[in-house]
Design an enzyme around this catalytic site. Structure first.
Site, PDB file in Angstrom:
ATOM      1  N   GLU A  74     -61.068  27.420  30.812  1.00 10.94           N
ATOM      2  CA  GLU A  74     -60.609  28.805  30.982  1.00 10.94           C
ATOM      3  C   GLU A  74     -61.763  29.806  30.980  1.00 10.94           C
ATOM      4  OE1 GLU A  74     -57.749  29.124  31.932  1.00 10.94           O
ATOM      5  OE2 GLU A  74     -56.336  27.840  30.866  1.00 10.94           O
ATOM      6  N   HIS A  93     -58.382  32.584  22.997  1.00 15.15           N
ATOM      7  CA  HIS A  93     -57.174  32.100  23.675  1.00 15.15           C
ATOM      8  C   HIS A  93     -56.620  30.955  22.838  1.00 15.15           C
ATOM      9  CE1 HIS A  93     -54.450  30.114  26.315  1.00 15.15           C
ATOM     10  NE2 HIS A  93     -55.247  29.089  26.509  1.00 15.15           N
ATOM     11  N   HIS A  95     -52.730  28.568  21.687  1.00 13.40           N
ATOM     12  CA  HIS A  95     -51.341  28.206  21.987  1.00 13.40           C
ATOM     13  C   HIS A  95     -50.515  28.367  20.707  1.00 13.40           C
ATOM     14  CE1 HIS A  95     -53.051  25.316  25.301  1.00 13.40           C
ATOM     15  NE2 HIS A  95     -53.228  26.594  25.597  1.00 13.40           N
ATOM     16  N   TYR A 114     -44.347  47.354  13.501  1.00 10.97           N
ATOM     17  CA  TYR A 114     -45.434  48.292  13.834  1.00 10.97           C
ATOM     18  C   TYR A 114     -46.798  47.625  13.972  1.00 10.97           C
ATOM     19  CZ  TYR A 114     -47.459  48.326   9.155  1.00 10.97           C
ATOM     20  OH  TYR A 114     -48.108  47.960   8.015  1.00 10.97           O
ATOM     21  N   HIS A 155     -47.489  29.201  28.638  1.00  8.64           N
ATOM     22  CA  HIS A 155     -48.820  28.704  28.242  1.00  8.64           C
ATOM     23  C   HIS A 155     -49.233  29.136  26.828  1.00  8.64           C
ATOM     24  CE1 HIS A 155     -53.274  28.176  29.689  1.00  8.64           C
ATOM     25  NE2 HIS A 155     -53.131  27.900  28.419  1.00  8.64           N
ATOM     26  N   TYR A 208     -58.495  51.236  12.295  1.00  5.44           N
ATOM     27  CA  TYR A 208     -58.125  49.926  11.734  1.00  5.44           C
ATOM     28  C   TYR A 208     -58.802  48.802  12.545  1.00  5.44           C
ATOM     29  CZ  TYR A 208     -55.287  45.895  10.442  1.00  5.44           C
ATOM     30  OH  TYR A 208     -54.877  44.679  10.011  1.00  5.44           O
TER      31      TYR A 208
HETATM   32 ZN    ZN Z   1     -54.543  27.195  27.089  1.00  5.26          ZN
END
Ligand code: ZN
Length: 212
Positions: A74, A93, A95, A114, A155, A208
């Site tokens: 990726e 990234h 899952h 929130y 995904h 924040y």
């Molecule tokens: Zn992935």
């Protein structure tokens, strides 16, 4: 890049330890804005087996400038963010379970809790494309405009911030908000916070999001 390499490995392990992802399901990167180089986790190596020398360094054109391993499949989904955003220098990234449930339903995450404000007033779903393709990278970048996270259809999740600490925090919070939303939905119709309240949250979260 030594510290960056260690940090990428540390947060990769943390993803697994906190049950946010499994085995090799996920990838992380950090952008060195001065050198214009991205350090990214390698493809197909378990986070607990990755060594510092396995981290791959790439330039802005996607060429490997350092490292003997293959970069994460990726890599372009990470690089396109650094090419187009100046507010993002670290990307994760993963899952995660509940965010991926929503991604599989192709349902965006609304502002029912929130804490979603760490990512924006909502989190959109990017159009589906096969993993590892340029099409997926483009779809993700488009759906993540003005947001710090996006759900990838069928995904997982992608999140970006100024550093890995904050990117990790966004993944954690979006996963938490997704869980709350999924459970709330199973009991009834979750109340969505009004636009003006989320604008106020955006103001509050400006500082924040800078936590160190
Ligand atoms: Zn992935």
């Amino acid at each position: 890049m030594t510290n960056i390499r260690q940090e990428l490995i540390q947060y990769g392990k943390k993803l697994v330890e906190t049950d946010l992802t499994k085995g090799t399901g996920g990838n992380l990167s950090v952008f060195d804005r001065e050198k214009k180089q991205m350090a990214i986790t390698p493809s197909g190596i378990d986070f607990f087996d990755i060594k510092e020398e396995d981290i791959v360094i790439m330039d802005m054109d996607g060429h490997v400038v350092e490292g003997h391993s293959l970069p994460s499949s990726e890599w372009y989904m990470h690089l396109i963010q650094y090419q187009t955003r100046d507010d993002i220098d670290a990307i994760i990234h993963a899952h995660t379970t509940y965010a991926t449930v929503l991604a599989c339903l192709r349902e965006p995450l609304p502002a029912t809790h929130y804490m979603i404000a760490v990512a924006g007033k909502d989190v959109r779903v990017a159009d589906y494309a096969t993993y590892g393709t340029k099409e997926l990278a483009v779809n993700a970048a488009k759906a993540m405009e003005n947001r710090r996270a996006v759900l990838l259809a069928n995904h997982g999740i992608l999140a970006g911030a100024k550093d890995l600490l904050n990117a990790f925090n966004i993944v954690e919070e979006v996963e938490y908000c997704s869980k709350i939303y999924c459970i709330a939905k199973s009991f009834g119709n979750p109340f969505v916070l009004p636009e003006e309240e989320m604008e106020l949250m955006a103001e509050k979260f400006k500082t924040y999001g800078q936590r160190k």
